[in-house]
Motif scaffolding. Sequence first.
Motif, short mmCIF file in Angstrom:
data_model
loop_
_atom_site.label_atom_id
_atom_site.label_comp_id
_atom_site.label_asym_id
_atom_site.label_seq_id
_atom_site.Cartn_x
_atom_site.Cartn_y
_atom_site.Cartn_z
N ARG A 1 -61.72 99.97 17.12
CA ARG A 1 -61.73 99.43 18.48
C ARG A 1 -60.73 98.28 18.61
N PRO A 2 -59.90 98.30 19.65
CA PRO A 2 -58.94 97.21 19.87
C PRO A 2 -59.57 96.04 20.59
N VAL A 3 -60.70 95.58 20.08
CA VAL A 3 -61.46 94.53 20.74
C VAL A 3 -61.51 93.30 19.85
N THR A 4 -61.23 92.14 20.43
CA THR A 4 -61.38 90.89 19.69
C THR A 4 -62.09 89.88 20.57
N VAL A 5 -62.82 88.98 19.95
CA VAL A 5 -63.53 87.94 20.69
C VAL A 5 -63.29 86.60 20.01
N TRP A 6 -63.30 85.56 20.82
CA TRP A 6 -63.19 84.19 20.29
C TRP A 6 -64.29 83.36 20.94
N SER A 7 -65.23 82.90 20.13
CA SER A 7 -66.35 82.13 20.67
C SER A 7 -66.01 80.65 20.75
#
Length: 339
Positions: free
Chosen positions: A71-77
């Motif tokens: 999946r081309p998904v990234t997150v930054w919290s």
Amino acid sequence: MSLRQDFWYQSRIFLLLSVASLGGCAASVAAHPASSPPPSPAVLAVPGDADLARTRDLQAAGIDPARLRCRPVTVWSTSLRAESQAAAAELLEHLRPRLGELAPEQQAALADELRELVMWRLVRYELLQGENHNFGVLPLRGRTWTDAQGKPHPLLIFRTGLTPRPAAPDSCFGSLLAEGGVRHVVNLFDGDIPAADLVAAERTAAAAAGASYFAAEDGGAYGTWRDLLKRHPEPGEPRTRATLAVARLIREQLLAPGGEPPRGNLHVHCGGGMHRTGMVLGVVDRCLNGSSPEEVRRRYRAHVDYRDEAHPGGAEPENLRFIEEFDCRLLEGPLPAAS
């Protein structure tokens, strides 16, 4: 050792073991969810420009995008560190009756250790449970690899962060080996996320697929170049040493793994697929692909959850500065001797 020192030592061990056991539960949930969703394809249901470009690059290399389970998904919290601090404080308060009275400096030291343990366990959970693979593809312009039938294929570098279930054929990592033609893996991870089980599973899967595997944690072949750059932002010997290390890494692990031309596609990852991976592939994109500064910047930001200047995600200006100032001549000809 005095009675007070002995008490402090035993209390510290007890507390850290308590947190480790709690973190282990979270990690096991992340690695083995009660009801695993079906693997997600590489292309999202509503593709954007980046998804269309990725599909085009994969198809040009003869790879069916739907068979890659990444999946081309990234997150930054922006709240994870604060949540870790709160969790550490609550846990410390909960265990206080068993620990007795501690001096303020001892409490502060314990809180620091707890915060780091909790935070990196939460980072792992976020990456694995959310399947935030941070997947991307970078074709190397003008470079190919040749299969057993003598047919040339465009050389691709796949990029991700740590991914769950690496040994499973239907996982992101497994599909890159089976369907993406990956024959060399470059694991740049050298951080604090508990990942020994994931790295071991990657090694096993790579070996079973006939792929070679390099891990930064194995003897530190290129040193702690990322840490050197963070500690020494200005020109000088440490920064030069880090730059030469990155040049060697690209030459030895991407352009000639094992001293030979690549015999398949490459997979590069670190912890979240943002910083170490972004810097190395940013240099490759600029120096070897000849991409414009705007394009290099866009690709870097796409993998750090950057939205705009007010919401930069995990973007670090020093990383971009390193990419833009890297001497591309270091990727050709003899390398200068490190001082």
